[in-house]
Write an enzyme that holds these catalytic residues in place. Structure first.
Site, PDB file in Angstrom:
ATOM      1  CB  CYS A  74       5.851   5.142   4.414  1.00  0.00           C
ATOM      2  SG  CYS A  74       6.757   6.654   4.093  1.00  0.00           S
ATOM      3  CB  CYS A 113      -1.208   3.425   8.940  1.00  0.00           C
ATOM      4  SG  CYS A 113      -1.795   2.330   7.641  1.00  0.00           S
ATOM      5  CB  CYS A 154      -2.445   6.978   5.928  1.00  0.00           C
ATOM      6  SG  CYS A 154      -1.570   7.375   4.401  1.00  0.00           S
ATOM      7  CB  CYS A 184      -0.923  -0.030   1.217  1.00  0.00           C
ATOM      8  SG  CYS A 184      -2.167   1.272   1.235  1.00  0.00           S
ATOM      9  CB  CYS A 185       3.820   2.306   2.036  1.00  0.00           C
ATOM     10  SG  CYS A 185       3.202   2.814   3.648  1.00  0.00           S
TER      11      CYS A 185
HETATM   12  S1  SF4 Z   1       0.452   4.651   5.633  1.00  0.00           S
HETATM   13 FE1  SF4 Z   1      -1.132   3.029   5.562  1.00  0.00          FE
HETATM   14  S2  SF4 Z   1      -2.810   3.814   4.284  1.00  0.00           S
HETATM   15 FE2  SF4 Z   1      -1.003   5.163   3.979  1.00  0.00          FE
HETATM   16  S3  SF4 Z   1      -0.027   4.369   2.159  1.00  0.00           S
HETATM   17 FE3  SF4 Z   1       0.982   3.345   3.909  1.00  0.00          FE
HETATM   18  S4  SF4 Z   1      -0.168   1.436   4.335  1.00  0.00           S
HETATM   19 FE4  SF4 Z   1      -1.400   2.738   2.924  1.00  0.00          FE
END
Ligand code: SF4
Length: 248
Positions: free
Chosen positions: A244, A221, A218, A135-136
């Protein structure tokens, strides 16, 4: 899945001139790194702007506007790049909007290739729970790398006092992955210095900082932390993840 490149690319200021080669950039780092290690933050930013011109920007996660405030004094109109992941707290977006409305900077919001809905459709909902690294990578690392292709150097608000992982953050460093010069003007600042600068200069701060969120990412998280705990312990709480990937 959309094939559009980073949507905000068109927002970048003017036409950026051709950049220096990685060899030239590395030479700049090795020449100036030690020289600027103890320099005041404003001097470091001034040097970066003079050295890289339009191919220099700063990035901000909108926890506060300290770096943007330092930069607008010496480089009015400087590009400030904000990664709008689609998962931010409303307070973070509000802080970004306030920076854009009140400061002499060129605020650039960059977004991932996919919206959250498009990502959910391809990978399933709540990817951040199942594979936060992916996701990151999709929502932070790639969009930042794409946007930095416009630049030879960027400044971050990284500070050595934040976590042990960041102890070695150099003031002027070489990012081998991105092949760019990474500038950390406030790397040596303590928490107290940041607080003093904010108070003395009326710097914009994300209201969540005063509500138990000393480090803000985010929303899915980021958790509140107890007073006295590691400020970054609220990030990806309950997992081994601490960064991240944009600083590695
Ligand atoms: S911090 Fe969480 S929601 Fe944001 S990009 Fe990374 S995994 Fe995704």
């Amino acid at each position: 899945m959309t094939t559009a490149t980073t949507r905000a690319a068109r927002e970048f200021r003017g036409s950026h001139t051709a950049g220096r080669s990685p060899e030239e950039l590395r030479e700049i780092v090795s020449h100036w790194g030690a020289e600027l290690e103890l320099a005041p933050a404003e001097v470091i930013i001034e040097w970066a702007a003079a050295t890289f011109g339009e191919r220099f920007c700063i990035t901000s996660s909108m926890g506060d506007a300290v770096l943007a405030h330092l930069a607008e004094k010496v480089v009015p109109g400087v590009d400030v790049v904000f990664l709008d992941t689609g998962y931010h707290f409303v307070e973070t977006i509000g802080t970004r909007d306030a920076v854009e409305a009140t400061m002499k900077v060129n605020l650039i919001s960059i977004t991932p290739v996919q919206t959250v809905a498009e990502q959910d459709a391809e990978y399933g909902p709540e990817l951040y729970k199942r594979d936060p690294d992916l996701c990151c990578a999709l929502r932070k690392v790639k969009p930042l790398a794409d946007s930095l292709s416009q630049y030879d150097a960027w400044a971050t608000g990284l500070r050595r006092a934040e976590t042990h992982n960041r102890v070695i953050a150099p003031v002027i460093g070489w990012d081998a992955k991105k092949q760019k010069v990474k500038v950390s003007p406030i790397a040596r600042w303590s928490d107290e210095q940041v607080e003093r600068y904010i108070a003395e200069n009326g710097v914009l701060v994300n209201p969540l900082v005063y509500d138990g969120y000393p480090s803000i990412g985010c929303a899915p998280c980021t958790r509140r932390v107890a007073p006295g705990d590691d400020p970054r312990s609220g990030r990806w709480a309950g997992t081994n993840k601490t960064e991240c990937g944009i600083h590695s």
